[in-house]
Design an enzyme around this catalytic site. Sequence first.
Site, PDB file in Angstrom:
ATOM      1  N   HIS A 155      -4.380 -39.786  36.608  1.00 44.12           N
ATOM      2  CA  HIS A 155      -5.174 -39.606  37.826  1.00 44.12           C
ATOM      3  C   HIS A 155      -4.893 -40.660  38.903  1.00 44.12           C
ATOM      4  O   HIS A 155      -5.725 -40.890  39.781  1.00 44.12           O
ATOM      5  CB  HIS A 155      -6.674 -39.630  37.513  1.00 44.12           C
ATOM      6  CG  HIS A 155      -7.187 -38.422  36.793  1.00 44.12           C
ATOM      7  ND1 HIS A 155      -6.921 -38.191  35.472  1.00 44.12           N
ATOM      8  CD2 HIS A 155      -7.984 -37.400  37.210  1.00 44.12           C
ATOM      9  CE1 HIS A 155      -7.519 -37.073  35.087  1.00 44.12           C
ATOM     10  NE2 HIS A 155      -8.163 -36.569  36.125  1.00 44.12           N
ATOM     11  N   ASP A 207       0.831 -35.414  40.380  1.00 48.86           N
ATOM     12  CA  ASP A 207      -0.366 -35.704  39.600  1.00 48.86           C
ATOM     13  C   ASP A 207      -0.997 -34.382  39.188  1.00 48.86           C
ATOM     14  O   ASP A 207      -1.211 -33.495  40.027  1.00 48.86           O
ATOM     15  CB  ASP A 207      -1.351 -36.516  40.443  1.00 48.86           C
ATOM     16  CG  ASP A 207      -2.466 -37.134  39.619  1.00 48.86           C
ATOM     17  OD1 ASP A 207      -3.131 -36.388  38.867  1.00 48.86           O
ATOM     18  OD2 ASP A 207      -2.688 -38.347  39.737  1.00 48.86           O
ATOM     19  N   HIS A 209      -3.909 -33.646  38.465  1.00 46.53           N
ATOM     20  CA  HIS A 209      -5.206 -33.365  39.098  1.00 46.53           C
ATOM     21  C   HIS A 209      -5.029 -33.446  40.610  1.00 46.53           C
ATOM     22  O   HIS A 209      -5.047 -34.525  41.194  1.00 46.53           O
ATOM     23  CB  HIS A 209      -6.284 -34.333  38.643  1.00 46.53           C
ATOM     24  CG  HIS A 209      -7.677 -33.842  38.945  1.00 46.53           C
ATOM     25  ND1 HIS A 209      -8.047 -33.368  40.204  1.00 46.53           N
ATOM     26  CD2 HIS A 209      -8.787 -33.725  38.172  1.00 46.53           C
ATOM     27  CE1 HIS A 209      -9.316 -32.994  40.169  1.00 46.53           C
ATOM     28  NE2 HIS A 209      -9.783 -33.197  38.948  1.00 46.53           N
ATOM     29  N   HIS A 265      -8.121 -25.408  35.082  1.00 50.87           N
ATOM     30  CA  HIS A 265      -9.202 -26.310  35.466  1.00 50.87           C
ATOM     31  C   HIS A 265      -9.680 -25.974  36.879  1.00 50.87           C
ATOM     32  O   HIS A 265      -8.909 -26.012  37.835  1.00 50.87           O
ATOM     33  CB  HIS A 265      -8.672 -27.742  35.393  1.00 50.87           C
ATOM     34  CG  HIS A 265      -9.683 -28.818  35.558  1.00 50.87           C
ATOM     35  ND1 HIS A 265     -10.219 -29.137  36.785  1.00 50.87           N
ATOM     36  CD2 HIS A 265     -10.248 -29.660  34.656  1.00 50.87           C
ATOM     37  CE1 HIS A 265     -11.069 -30.152  36.634  1.00 50.87           C
ATOM     38  NE2 HIS A 265     -11.110 -30.487  35.352  1.00 50.87           N
ATOM     39  N   GLU A 317     -12.596 -27.107  31.149  1.00 55.14           N
ATOM     40  CA  GLU A 317     -13.281 -26.857  32.436  1.00 55.14           C
ATOM     41  C   GLU A 317     -12.585 -25.730  33.213  1.00 55.14           C
ATOM     42  O   GLU A 317     -12.341 -25.818  34.413  1.00 55.14           O
ATOM     43  CB  GLU A 317     -13.332 -28.149  33.247  1.00 55.14           C
ATOM     44  CG  GLU A 317     -14.048 -29.259  32.495  1.00 55.14           C
ATOM     45  CD  GLU A 317     -14.089 -30.588  33.223  1.00 55.14           C
ATOM     46  OE1 GLU A 317     -15.176 -31.177  33.296  1.00 55.14           O
ATOM     47  OE2 GLU A 317     -13.034 -31.029  33.713  1.00 55.14           O
ATOM     48  N   GLU A 333     -19.282 -26.464  36.879  1.00 52.05           N
ATOM     49  CA  GLU A 333     -19.376 -27.886  37.201  1.00 52.05           C
ATOM     50  C   GLU A 333     -19.778 -28.077  38.666  1.00 52.05           C
ATOM     51  O   GLU A 333     -19.308 -27.365  39.560  1.00 52.05           O
ATOM     52  CB  GLU A 333     -18.032 -28.571  36.936  1.00 52.05           C
ATOM     53  CG  GLU A 333     -18.035 -30.058  37.209  1.00 52.05           C
ATOM     54  CD  GLU A 333     -16.665 -30.694  37.078  1.00 52.05           C
ATOM     55  OE1 GLU A 333     -16.500 -31.830  37.541  1.00 52.05           O
ATOM     56  OE2 GLU A 333     -15.754 -30.046  36.514  1.00 52.05           O
ATOM     57  N   CYS A 335     -18.911 -30.386  40.673  1.00 53.64           N
ATOM     58  CA  CYS A 335     -17.719 -30.690  41.470  1.00 53.64           C
ATOM     59  C   CYS A 335     -16.937 -29.430  41.825  1.00 53.64           C
ATOM     60  O   CYS A 335     -16.311 -29.361  42.890  1.00 53.64           O
ATOM     61  CB  CYS A 335     -16.814 -31.656  40.716  1.00 53.64           C
ATOM     62  SG  CYS A 335     -17.322 -33.391  40.823  1.00 53.64           S
ATOM     63  N   CYS A 410     -18.084 -38.118  38.116  1.00 53.90           N
ATOM     64  CA  CYS A 410     -17.451 -37.561  39.317  1.00 53.90           C
ATOM     65  C   CYS A 410     -18.439 -36.822  40.206  1.00 53.90           C
ATOM     66  O   CYS A 410     -18.322 -36.838  41.442  1.00 53.90           O
ATOM     67  CB  CYS A 410     -16.304 -36.649  38.925  1.00 53.90           C
ATOM     68  SG  CYS A 410     -16.745 -35.374  37.715  1.00 53.90           S
ATOM     69  N   CYS A 411     -19.436 -36.161  39.602  1.00 53.52           N
ATOM     70  CA  CYS A 411     -20.294 -35.266  40.375  1.00 53.52           C
ATOM     71  C   CYS A 411     -21.280 -35.975  41.313  1.00 53.52           C
ATOM     72  O   CYS A 411     -21.415 -35.580  42.478  1.00 53.52           O
ATOM     73  CB  CYS A 411     -21.047 -34.316  39.445  1.00 53.52           C
ATOM     74  SG  CYS A 411     -19.976 -33.188  38.522  1.00 53.52           S
TER      75      CYS A 411
END
Length: 659
Positions: A155, A207, A209, A265, A317, A333, A335, A410-411
């Site tokens: 990440h 990356d 993500h 994801h 996810e 989620e 996010c 994260c959220c």
Amino acid sequence: MSHTLSTSTASGPVRFGPQARAALRPTSAPTVTAGFWADRRLTNARVSIPQGPELLESAGNLHNLRLVAGQEGGSFEGHYPFVDSDVYKWLEAASWQLAQAGAESGADEGTAELAAEVERIITLVAEAQEDDGYLNTWFQTGKGEGRYSDLRWGHELYCAGHLIQAAVAHRRATGGEQLLTVARRFADHIDTVFGPEGSGRPIDSFDAHPEVETALVELYRETGEQRYLDLAGYFVDRHGHGLHDGEAYCQDRVPLREAETVEGHAVRQLYLLAAAADLAAETGEEALAEASERLWHAMATTKTHLTGGVGAHHDKEDFGDPYELPNERAYCETCAAIASIQFSWRLALLTGRAQYSDLIERTLFNGFLAGVSLDGETWLYVNPLQVRDGYVDAGGDQSSRRTRWFRCACCPPNVMRLLASLEHYVSSTDGQGLQLHQYASGRFNGDVDGTPAVVSVNTNYPRDGRICVTVEESPEQPWALSLRIPEWCGQYTLRHGDTGAPVTEAVLQEGWLRVERTWATGDEVVLELDLAPRLVVADPRVDAVRGCAAIERGPLVYCLEQADHPGGGLDDVSIDPAVPLTLKERPDLLGGVVTVLAGGRRRTPPPTASGWWPYRTRTSEPAPEHTPDGGTVIELTAIPYYAWANRSSGAMRVWLPTD
């Protein structure tokens, strides 16, 4: 695709470059001053954002930065390599909040203290940065094996993306340069490391993500540096070529332009698509625009829950398969809801189509807003559509009970940054007028050939459907005021505010009610949206809710909670569609809500032949609990889904059997 826009003066998260090709652009200096969203933003400003530094301190995020800066001993604290991103998201949220000072009611409270915290943490971030621009405390402290050694999970560029977005927000909000300097140094470093084969750069990969891509586009918009836009395009292009073993989780199974549906994801997919829409706007590339619209359509029609939430699987996810939309195992989620809003907003601007703002509204009021408690203190990482009577809370991030903070946090700061910048998702301009995408009391500025067209909005939406729009400033020439008519709205009226007469010039075009005329200061129109409660059913291919209905009112999805139904659980409750839905104002409940009352039954499960096996042979006769007089007649009380899990723990459900 549409015409090239003039240079944007937008001050929010999206600001188009001078050559951008899009139907609409964000407006400058919008404000939200009263009503539903102002109240939620005030809680964000007074409770959620101020508690950020303390929570980041307790979780070790700030310790890690001090450790790298040589200010503190010890070892890395935290479970994941991306904890730096929580600091950056908080900095972005705090920066957008600082921009509200003097503009919105209650926004000045605590401004000096917040500004001091922001400057303190920015200074810490700058001191943690390496001489060559690199910055990631996980790898700098030796937790990882080396820079860019784990692009699937490390990440590093994801964190860089959130740093860049925080820096852009801070500069647009305050004019400050320190964080932008840090972000540019990191972006410049990345540009020396990543590039296609033959470019002379050592790494040809990305990356797993996505996040840095959309951030680099915004850095290009802020600085005018073409190389940041080129780098964003390079990263988007490298997805889908097997660099991460063709794994859907990493958005690597198929090149984006060739993809037919969203997969893997959910947050990763949607951040990548937000970048694709950004690049389509800045470059004019039709293939990227077409892919973005195609994938949004696949998501909205086959992989989105009633609440706007996305993500069917806890495992990885993941989006799941088409029409795989479970209830109690829905991941949804928080996010992912935010990422969906960001992607839809970019498509709304790119195309001018109202459907994207329809989904934004649904997601904002339901799948997103449920993620934060009414008091702004606790959070949900996942947002299921049902919690069963016998639910056992195992704790952890994926609990269906609200949590103060998460191991993977994260959220919460993601919610903070969206609420703090929400006014920038309300209105747009096309150079010939003003479009209102969402309805909130405030002041919004359009543009007509360089001359301001300014309106104020007064509404108690979504509690009632009356939206009053008053012209505050107007050019002499005609211009168009466009009001979005939501997809769920069956009836509406638009009348002159002074006489009550219908606005005869209004024309409905693909979800936009457009009024083009010569306006004068003080002109007023009143839009009335019918907010009668309704029962909705899903596509029959959604197996999880076949034979069920859900309650909606306006943009709000409703649910039942155990707290309103004593005397038994919710698993045995059904709704009677023949009983009309009625409304009840409850100013005393959950901060003040309108509840929906419905007729229903609490069914008594019939005995089976064995007395222990929960299955039986189907016959032509209806089971006793499915007959008109089966079970106990009860009154059902439904509350807005966004307000669930703010009282005692208990069962909850959105979809109700209609048997």
